[in-house]
Design a protein around this motif. Structure first.
Motif, PDB file in Angstrom:
ATOM      1  N   ALA A   8       0.834  -1.209   0.000  1.00 18.65           N
ATOM      2  CA  ALA A   8       0.000   0.000   0.000  1.00 18.65           C
ATOM      3  C   ALA A   8       0.863   1.251   0.000  1.00 18.65           C
ATOM      4  N   SER A  12       1.148   4.071  -2.962  1.00 17.63           N
ATOM      5  CA  SER A  12       0.969   5.486  -2.659  1.00 17.63           C
ATOM      6  C   SER A  12       2.144   6.320  -3.184  1.00 17.63           C
ATOM      7  N   GLU A  77      -9.143  -0.714  -0.152  1.00 12.61           N
ATOM      8  CA  GLU A  77      -8.654   0.668  -0.124  1.00 12.61           C
ATOM      9  C   GLU A  77      -7.993   0.964   1.219  1.00 12.61           C
ATOM     10  N   GLU A  79      -5.748   2.772   4.000  1.00 12.91           N
ATOM     11  CA  GLU A  79      -5.468   4.187   4.253  1.00 12.91           C
ATOM     12  C   GLU A  79      -4.009   4.327   4.662  1.00 12.91           C
TER      13      GLU A  79
END
Length: 145
Positions: A8, A12, A77, A79
């Motif tokens: 993740a 990003s 998804e 964070e």
């Protein structure tokens, strides 16, 4: 779970920056290295996945490292939140300033763990959500020269 959190953060960084990535072959407390080829600069990243709880460590305060907390790393998804080591260590204090209970947090302990990611903690971490501007600012703040 840790690999999902690292993935993740990789995603990003690749979506929001022009930085390149490397993964250390040996774990010395750095999970990823973000770097800019020209002019050359690097920043180490410590990645923490948070499914049920979240831990902060004082040892990252003195290190030129970014700490990334990934909430729900196994979800579609996740964070990604990025902080300096000092910002991460300040989370329990901010939690208390906003009315949360972290009474067993003491600076001398070296770590603090929330047993679950509360709505207040999620609200605080949202202020550190990874954005293009946040990545750029924090990279410049901690990068090696």
């Amino acid at each position: 779970m840790e690999r999902a959190a690292v993935a993740a953060v990789e995603s990003s960084l690749l979506r929001l920056t022009d930085l390149s990535l490397a993964m250390p072959l040996v774990d010395h407390g750095i999970d990823l290295i973000a770097f800019r080829p020209r002019p050359f600069a690097t920043a180490g990243l410590q990645v923490k996945g948070a499914v049920s709880g979240l831990t902060v460590h004082s040892k990252y305060v003195a290190e030129p490292v970014l700490v990334s907390y990934v909430l729900q790393p196994l979800s579609a998804e996740p964070e990604v939140c990025i902080l300096t080591g000092a910002d991460a260590w300040d989370l329990p204090y901010e939690y208390q300033r906003r009315g949360g209970r972290a009474s067993d947090h003491h600076e001398s302990n070296g770590t603090y763990r929330w047993p679950s990611v509360t709505s207040l903690l999620r609200e605080i971490l949202a202020e550190y959500r990874a954005t293009e501007g946040r990545w750029a600012s924090l990279f410049e703040q901690v990068r090696s020269r």
